[in-house]
Design a protein around this motif. Structure first.
Motif, mmCIF file in Angstrom:
data_model
loop_
_atom_site.group_PDB
_atom_site.id
_atom_site.type_symbol
_atom_site.label_atom_id
_atom_site.label_comp_id
_atom_site.label_asym_id
_atom_site.label_seq_id
_atom_site.Cartn_x
_atom_site.Cartn_y
_atom_site.Cartn_z
ATOM 1 N N LEU A 46 0.858 -1.182 0.000
ATOM 2 C CA LEU A 46 0.000 0.000 0.000
ATOM 3 C C LEU A 46 0.894 1.231 0.000
ATOM 4 O O LEU A 46 1.713 1.413 0.903
ATOM 5 N N SER A 47 0.764 2.057 -1.032
ATOM 6 C CA SER A 47 1.554 3.284 -1.143
ATOM 7 C C SER A 47 0.684 4.461 -0.744
ATOM 8 O O SER A 47 -0.407 4.650 -1.295
ATOM 9 N N LEU A 48 1.175 5.243 0.220
ATOM 10 C CA LEU A 48 0.434 6.393 0.732
ATOM 11 C C LEU A 48 1.379 7.582 0.868
ATOM 12 O O LEU A 48 2.590 7.414 1.009
ATOM 13 N N THR A 49 0.815 8.754 0.840
ATOM 14 C CA THR A 49 1.589 9.959 1.121
ATOM 15 C C THR A 49 1.504 10.271 2.610
ATOM 16 O O THR A 49 0.479 10.011 3.255
ATOM 17 N N GLY A 50 2.592 10.796 3.150
ATOM 18 C CA GLY A 50 2.638 11.187 4.549
ATOM 19 C C GLY A 50 3.193 12.585 4.683
ATOM 20 O O GLY A 50 3.635 13.207 3.698
#
Length: 366
Positions: A58-62
């Motif tokens: 799962l690729s997410l921005t932080g």
């Protein structure tokens, strides 16, 4: 002569009719043989191997945050007189950020000092009276009861002086608190106070990101619990992330879980508040292998999705769990699946359990 021909034609008519009736029967028998043999022969089917897929990610921005972000607020209420900083400014410990109008605080200090002076004067009078009463008591002109009352009066005035002294200290501290100072070295990530604004005790007017460890704040979809570890992607560099905390409940507005991850290595060239790219392995699917198959291999007739495999020349169904579907491929998991195993990849909606089939590879091999 004509009579003999007529007799011959009449005798041949039944024979010709019999021949006309038997010809279709013979033709039907000749055609029925190949059809029957074709129906009994195994059906050719196309197959495809199961391809093992890596664990889902799962690729997410932080957002890059400081480990300690302290709201800055006054300890006393009042009207802001001056503002010395702006958002994004780096400050040192003890540096003045805001000041309040000190007029009321100075008056409170003056009143406390006057009260202290009055209490000290009252104590001096009480002690002088006690000294005279002691002399009268020794000469027998004063009773013991009156003398003890004088002693209690001295104790009372002494207590009042101590209270007045404490109020002076409080008023002096309040005047000192009219200047809001930075509690540590850091960067002001938010400044909301403005000159002329009336603020209450504890009302935040700025937020200080202290120097020290950095963290990444990530919001996960409600269906995915934040995993224990992850990666921060900075170009070709990968920095390990370790989960430090997770919100106790999903955000009711965005339906996301807020999680904080600490960086296991220093990060340079990035500022607080920068958006960064993160990647996580989903914990709920990491323990089970997924397999990729053509989407046409799925058969969803009956109870749930299934694949078809060839067992001893017969088509047999194999129940699976559907993980993900795209236009061309599907990812499934389940018991009995092995990488490289062949499954029927086309026309599965026409198959029945026990149907005789043969893989098309065997036909193409010769």
């Amino acid at each position: 002569m004509q009579l003999s021909l007529r007799i011959l034609s009449k005798s041949l008519l039944p024979l010709a009719a019999l021949l006309l009736l038997t010809l279709p029967l013979l033709a039907g028998c000749q055609d029925q043989g190949p059809e029957s043999s074709a129906a009994d022969s195994p059906r050719w089917v196309k197959t495809a191997p199961l391809t093992a897929s890596s664990a889902p990610t799962l690729s997410l921005t932080g957002v890059l945050r400081a480990r300690y972000e302290t709201p800055m607020a006054f300890r006393v209420s009042g009207q802001i007189a001056t503002r010395h900083v702006d958002a994004g400014q780096r400050v040192k410990q003890g540096e003045v950020l805001f000041t309040l109008d000190p007029s009321d605080l100075e008056e409170s200090l003056a009143a406390a000092r006057a009260e202290l002076a009055a209490a000290e004067a009252a104590l001096d009078v009480a002690e002088a009276d006690l000294s005279r009463d002691r002399q009268l008591l020794n000469k027998g002109y004063l009773s013991r009861q009156a003398f003890e009352r004088a002693e209690l009066g001295v104790r009372e005035t002494a207590t009042r002086r101590e209270a007045a002294s404490a109020r002076v200290t409080q008023a002096r501290n309040a005047l000192d608190h009219a200047s809001l100072r930075a509690e540590d070295d850091g960067v002001l990530i938010d400044v909301s106070g403005e000159p002329g604004q009336v603020v209450g005790v504890g009302q935040a007017v700025a937020r200080l990101a202290q120097e020290g460890p950095r963290e990444v704040e990530v919001n996960f979809p409600a269906r995915s619990r934040p995993p224990q570890t992850g990666e921060l992607l900075v170009g070709e560099k990968h920095i390990t992330l370790i989960r430090r905390e997770v919100a106790g409940a999903a955000d009711p507005a965005s339906r996301t879980w807020r999680a904080r991850y600490r960086l296991e290595a220093p990060l340079e060239g990035r500022s607080l508040g920068d958006v960064v790219q993160t990647r996580f392995i989903l914990a709920e699917a990491a323990s089970q292998t997924r397999f990729q198959v053509p989407v046409a291999a799925l058969d969803e007739r009956g109870e749930g999705p299934r694949l078809w495999q060839i067992v001893e020349g017969e088509a047999q169904p194999l129940p699976v769990t559907l993980e993900q579907v795209t236009r061309d491929h599907a990812w499934v998991s389940g018991d009995g699946l092995e990488a490289g195993e062949a499954v029927i990849s086309l026309g599965t909606h026409l198959l029945t359990a026990g149907m005789a089939v043969r893989p098309l590879d065997e036909k193409e091999a010769p």
